[in-house]
Design a protein around this motif. Structure first.
Motif: not given
Lengths: 556, 556
Positions: A139-141, A150-155, A157-170
Motif C-alpha cells: 500500500g502507498f500511504v 510521497s508515499a510510505g509503504l505498508v508491505i 507479508t505472510p510473516q507480518g506487516r512492514i512499514v517502509h517510511s520512505g522519506d518523510f516529515k510529520t
C-alpha cells in the motif's frame, strides 16, 4: 510456512545519503520472491569521482535473480529514489509501480536514459488501495515530504506487516500535497507491525520539524520589501516551495519567470498531473526582461551551486538575457547539502561582487527540511509501534544514532548497511548474509564499476601529473633515436630551473645507452625500468612522482 | 607632506579566507616605503587544485620593489598568516618582526622551507613598545584569538594612525594568553584613527562571541562521564584549548597523550616560550597503550579530516599502536571549515562503524570561535572610532557585509579586495590602482603560477581521461606500422561493448591510410587531425571527449 523467511537488504542508501535501493524478499532461502523499493542515484564530485555524472547502486545481485522480482515500487520522485530507473531497467525488466506524479517523473527518467516500454510503468492508487505482488501486498500511504505524492509503504507479508517510511516529515500543513495524518498510522499499526524501516536523515536535529506553512509569511514579507528583482532558488522538485514562492510573488505584485530546464519541467508535470492548480501564469525569459525589476520573481535551478545551472550563470554573466545588479535580492530557499558549501559560496561571492543581497537559510526563515527530526522520529516510532526498528536513509552515524534513539525507548533492531541481508523472521533481526554490493558510475554514456580502476587512474593523474615516454627499438633490438618524453599536468621547470623534460630525457638516454641487449629485448623490463627512472628523477627535480605511461614501438 | 600618500593593498586574504598578505605604503607615489603584514598560505583541494600542497599569494609585485620594503611584521602564528614566510623570504629578503611565540613558529616555517638566516627574524616586545620602520612606527597590541600572542597592530604614519586588527575576538578570559582589553583600545583611539583594517570572518554570526572559559565546565563534565578512552581533536595551534582539555583530563584522572607531529611541536614550542606553564607531563604513545582506557585522553591532529593525520588514522586502522573501540568517545573540539565537511563526515562514519561515540561542536558546547562576531565587531568599531573602515580577512560577501555594518553606524570605507591599491590620504579611501595579483602553488617542491596551465591540464585529465597516440613516420614520410593508442582513466569498453582502444586505432589507421603526403609531412596537421579523430570517436563510443597527446616519431 516454516522454511520460508522474510528478508530485507539495502543495496544503496544505508550507510550514505543518496542512491536509495532496498530489497525485500519472502520465500524459501535463496528462492525468495523479491520486491525492490526505489532505484536512485547520487552525484559524483571532483573529490572522489572526477568526471562522473551519476552514481548508482550495483544491481548485479538483482540482475542475477531478475526472474524472482515481483516489481519495483517507487516511493517518490526525488533523484535519489527514481534517478537510476532508466539506467538499470533493461537489466531487471520488472514492472515499475508508482503514484501518478511520481510515475510521470519516472517516465521522463526512463525516456532520458535507455528506457522501458510504456507497459512497464504502472500508476497505482494510494492507500487504502493495495497492490498484490506475489507474496507481498503493498500500500502507498500518503506522507508529507518536500515533494508531492510521497508515499510510505505498508508491505504485508505472510510473516507480518512492514512499514517502509520512505522519506518523510510529520508536516500537518505542507502547502501542496498530503499532510502527515497520525490517525492513519495508528490504524495501520493496529494489527501489529513486524518491522519499521525508517528514514534517519535528520536524527541529529534536536527540535521538532517545522511546517512548510510556517514559511509563507516570511517569504511574502521578503518579496514585498525587496526593492529590485528577486531571484529564488530551491530544488525544482520542491513543488510546495514553488507554490509558496509564487503565491508570495502574486501578493507582492511580481510576475513569475521560471529559469532552468528542471524547473520548467517540474512545474509542467505538476500542473499536468493536477497537483498545481493555483500556479500563476508565468512569463517567458524574453518577456521578463520587459518587466520592471521590482515586479519580477525568478524561480531558478542550481541551489547547490551546480556549475551550469541558472543560479551559477546569473551569478556570473547572466542567463537568457537576464542579469543581476546592485539592489537585487537572491534567496537560497534550500539547504546546502554537505559537500556543496564551496560551489554555493562561490556563487554567493559573485553575487556580492555585483552588489546583490544574498539571503540564505541560516536563520531558518526561508527554508524547512523535508525530513523528520529527532522528536518527530520518536513520535513516528510511537505511532507505528514496530517489533523491530531498522534505520535507513542515512550515513552510518545517522543509522547508529537512530538505532540508539529507538533502543532508549525499548525498541529492538539492527543497523543494516548496504549489502547486509537481514532475516526478519525470528525474534530479533539477524544478518543472514553479506552480499557483495558496490557502486556503478555513469561516465559519459558508459556504466563502469567503481572498482574498475578508471577513476583511480584519473585521480592519480590529477594528483601527480602524467609523463608519456616513447621509445623506438629497431629489428636488431637497438634503440632508434633517443627516448622521448611528453608531460601533462606537471611543472615545466624543476627546482634548479632546469627543464623537466630535458632532465628526464637525459636520464632515460643514459639508461638506454647502457642497457644490455636482454633488457632492450624485454618490453616489460624496459617499461618497468623507465617508469622507475622517470619517477625517481621527477622526485629529485620537482618533488613528486608522476604517473608514467611507456610506449615501446618495435620495428618488425 | 603634499605629494606623499598613504596606501593599503591586500595581496591575499581580502576576497577569501586564507593566505593573508597585506601591504601598507607611505611616500611619494610609486616610491612609497612598504610595510608587509603577514605572509600566509591556504590549502589546496581536489576540487580546484588537485595535487597542490599549499597556495600562497603571488609576491611578484613586492619582489620587484623589495628595496622599498622596511619589514615584514607577523600578527600571529596561524598558517594563513605565517605559512608562506619560508617559501618567499628569499625573494623579498626583508627583516621579519614578530612576538616571541610567533617568532618561534615562524622560525620552524623558515627552516622547513628554504629559510632565512637567523638575523632575518627579530623578536619584538608588545605594545606600548614600538618598532621604527622607515616612516612607520608599529606597535604589537595583545589581542585575544585562538592562538597565543596574537597581536593587533597600531601603525603610525605621517598621515595618521592605522589600526590593523589582525585576527581577533573580544574574549575577556581566553584561558591561555592575553585577554581583549577595551581600555587599551580606547587609549589607542584617543588621538584619532585614520583607518581600521578589520577582521571580517564572523560578520554573519549574529550573537556575541563566547569566551574560551565558557567551555571549561562542559569539557570537564564530558571527560569525567565518558566510560572508555577519549580522543579530542582541535587545531594544534589552539594552545588554550589544549590547556583546557589537559586541565579537564587531570580533573578526570586521565593521562594526556599527544598524537601528531604538529600537536607535539606546538606544545613544545608553547612550553619553551613560557606560554604553557601548567601543562601536565604527557605519556608517550607506547606508554599510553599500557594505561587503562578510562584513564586516557588523546589529543590528536586532523580535526579537518586530513587524510594522513592522527584522527583519520585512528578512525581507520589505528595510530602508533593505539586503536579505538566500542565505548570510546571522540570529540571534535573544532569547527569544520566549509569545504571539509565530506572528509570530516568520512571519519565520523568510520568511528560510528567501530561503535565510537562522536561528539561534534553542533551544540557549541565544546568549541568557541576565535573571531569576533557581528556585535563584537560593532563594539570594536565603537572603541576604535576610525575615520575609515576597511574590512579584511573574508570572502567578498563577508567584506561587503562588514562594510554595510559599518555604514549603518555612519562609518565611511571601502571594500578592497586583493590587488586593489587604496589611497588613504584623502577625505575618503579611493582606489589608486589595480595591481595584477594572483596565487602561487607549491606543487611537490616547486612553485608554479596558478595560471600556468599545469593544474588546468590535471583537472582536464581527471574529468576526461587521457589518450596517448603514437605514430612512427619513416624517412620517406610513410607511416611505419599503425598508429598506437594507450588510454588512462577511460572505460575500456564502449557503448556497444566494443574495445575502446581498438575502435580508436581502427579510426586512426583509416585516416593514416588515406592521408596525403603533405599531411604526413606536417606534424602539426597530423597531430590536430588525430586529436580530432580520437575525440570524435570517443564521443560516439563512450560519450565523452578525452584529453589527447599525440607523439609522432620521425625516423631521420
Amino acid at each position: 510456512m516454516s522454511g520460508e523467511r522474510l528478508i530485507y537488504m539495502p543495496l544503496g542508501g544505508a550507510g550514505e545519503i543518496g542512491m536509495n535501493a532496498y530489497v525485500y524478499g519472502y520465500g524459501p532461502p535463496d528462492r525468495e520472491r523479491l520486491l525492490v523499493v526505489d532505484l536512485g542515484v547520487t552525484f559524483g564530485d571532483m573529490d572522489g569521482t572526477p568526471g562522473i555524472d551519476l552514481i548508482l547502486p550495483d544491481v548485479a545481485w538483482l540482475e542475477a535473480r531478475r526472474d524472482r522480482i515481483e516489481g519495483i515500487v517507487v516511493t517518490h520522485a526525488h533523484e535519489d529514489h527514481v534517478g537510476a530507473l532508466g539506467l538499470v531497467w533493461d537489466r531487471l525488466r520488472a514492472p515499475i509501480y508508482a503514484r501518478k506524479f511520481t510515475a510521470a517523473i519516472a517516465r521522463l527518467k526512463l525516456d532520458e536514459r535507455g528506457g522501458a516500454p510504456e507497459s512497464a510503468l504502472r500508476v497505482v492508487e494510494a492507500w487504502p488501495e493495495v497492490l498484490e505482488l506475489g507474496p507481498f501486498r503493498v500500500g502507498f500511504v500518503p506522507i508529507s515530504h518536500s515533494i508531492p505524492e510521497s508515499a510510505g509503504l505498508v508491505i504485508d507479508t505472510p510473516q507480518g506487516r512492514i512499514v517502509h517510511s520512505g522519506d518523510f516529515k510529520t508536516d500537518p500543513d505542507p502547502v501542496i500535497g498530503e499532510p502527515f495524518v497520525p490517525a492513519v498510522w495508528e490504524e495501520i499499526a493496529k494489527g501489529g507491525v513486524r518491522a519499521l524501516v525508517c528514514d534517519s536523515t535528520n536524527v541529529f536535529s534536536p527540535n521538532p520539524g517545522r511546517s512548510e506553512a510556517s514559511l509563507v509569511d516570511n517569504i511574502e514579507a521578503l518579496l514585498r520589501e525587496a526593492k529590485g528583482m528577486v531571484v529564488a532558488t530551491t530544488f525544482a522538485s520542491n513543488v510546495a516551495r514553488l507554490q509558496t514562492l509564487a503565491n508570495a510573488a502574486m501578493a507582492a505584485g511580481r510576475s513569475v519567470c521560471l529559469l532552468g530546464r528542471a524547473m520548467r519541467r517540474m512545474v509542467e508535470t505538476a500542473i499536468d498531473t493536477g497537483l498545481l492548480t493555483q500556479f500563476p501564469k508565468v512569463v517567458s525569459p524574453e518577456d521578463a526582461s520587459q518587466v520592471p525589476r521590482e515586479n519580477l520573481l525568478l524561480l531558478v535551478t542550481g541551489s547547490q551551486g551546480e556549475r551550469r545551472a541558472a543560479s551559477a550563470q546569473l551569478a556570473s554573466q547572466g542567463y537568457m538575457g537576464l542579469s543581476l545588479k546592485e539592489g537585487d535580492t537572491f534567496l537560497f530557499s534550500a539547504r546546502t547539502i554537505p559537500g556543496n558549501e564551496r560551489p554555493v559560496a562561490r556563487i554567493m561571492n559573485q553575487l556580492s561582487e555585483k552588489g546583490v543581497d544574498v539571503i540564505d537559510d541560516a536563520g531558518g526563515r526561508y527554508h524547512v527540511s523535508g525530513h523528520a527530526n529527532r522528536p518527530d522520529l520518536e513520535r513516528f516510532h510511537d505511532l507505528v509501534k514496530p517489533q523491530f526498528l531498522i534505520p535507513m536513509h542515512g550515513e552510518h552515524r545517522h543509522l547508529r544514532e537512530h538505532m540508539k534513539l529507538g533502543e532508549a525507548k525499548g525498541l529492538k533492531g539492527i543497523v543494516a548497511t548496504n549489502g547486509m541481508m537481514i532475516d526478519l523472521s525470528g525474534n530479533a533481526p539477524k544478518v543472514a548474509e553479506y552480499v557483495e554490493t558496490g557502486r556503478t558510475y555513469l561516465d559519459g554514456g558508459v556504466l563502469i564499476g567503481a572498482m574498475d580502476g578508471v577513476i583511480r587512474d584519473r585521480m592519480r593523474m590529477a594528483l601527480n601529473g602524467h609523463v608519456v615516454v616513447t621509445l623506438i627499438v629497431d629489428e636488431k633490438d637497438e634503440p632508434l633515436g633517443e627516448p622521448w618524453c611528453e608531460i601533462m599536468g606537471l611543472p615545466h621547470k624543476g627546482r634548479g630551473n632546469s627543464d623537466l623534460v630535458e632532465v628526464l630525457e637525459a636520464e632515460l638516454s643514459q639508461f638506454i645507452g647502457r642497457a644490455e641487449k636482454r633488457t632492450l629485448r624485454d618490453d616489460e623490463r624496459l617499461e618497468k625500468e623507465m617508469i622507475r627512472i622517470v619517477r625517481q628523477a621527477s622526485q629529485a627535480e620537482i618533488g613528486k612522482k608522476p604517473e608514467v605511461t611507456v610506449v615501446v614501438s618495435r620495428l618488425a
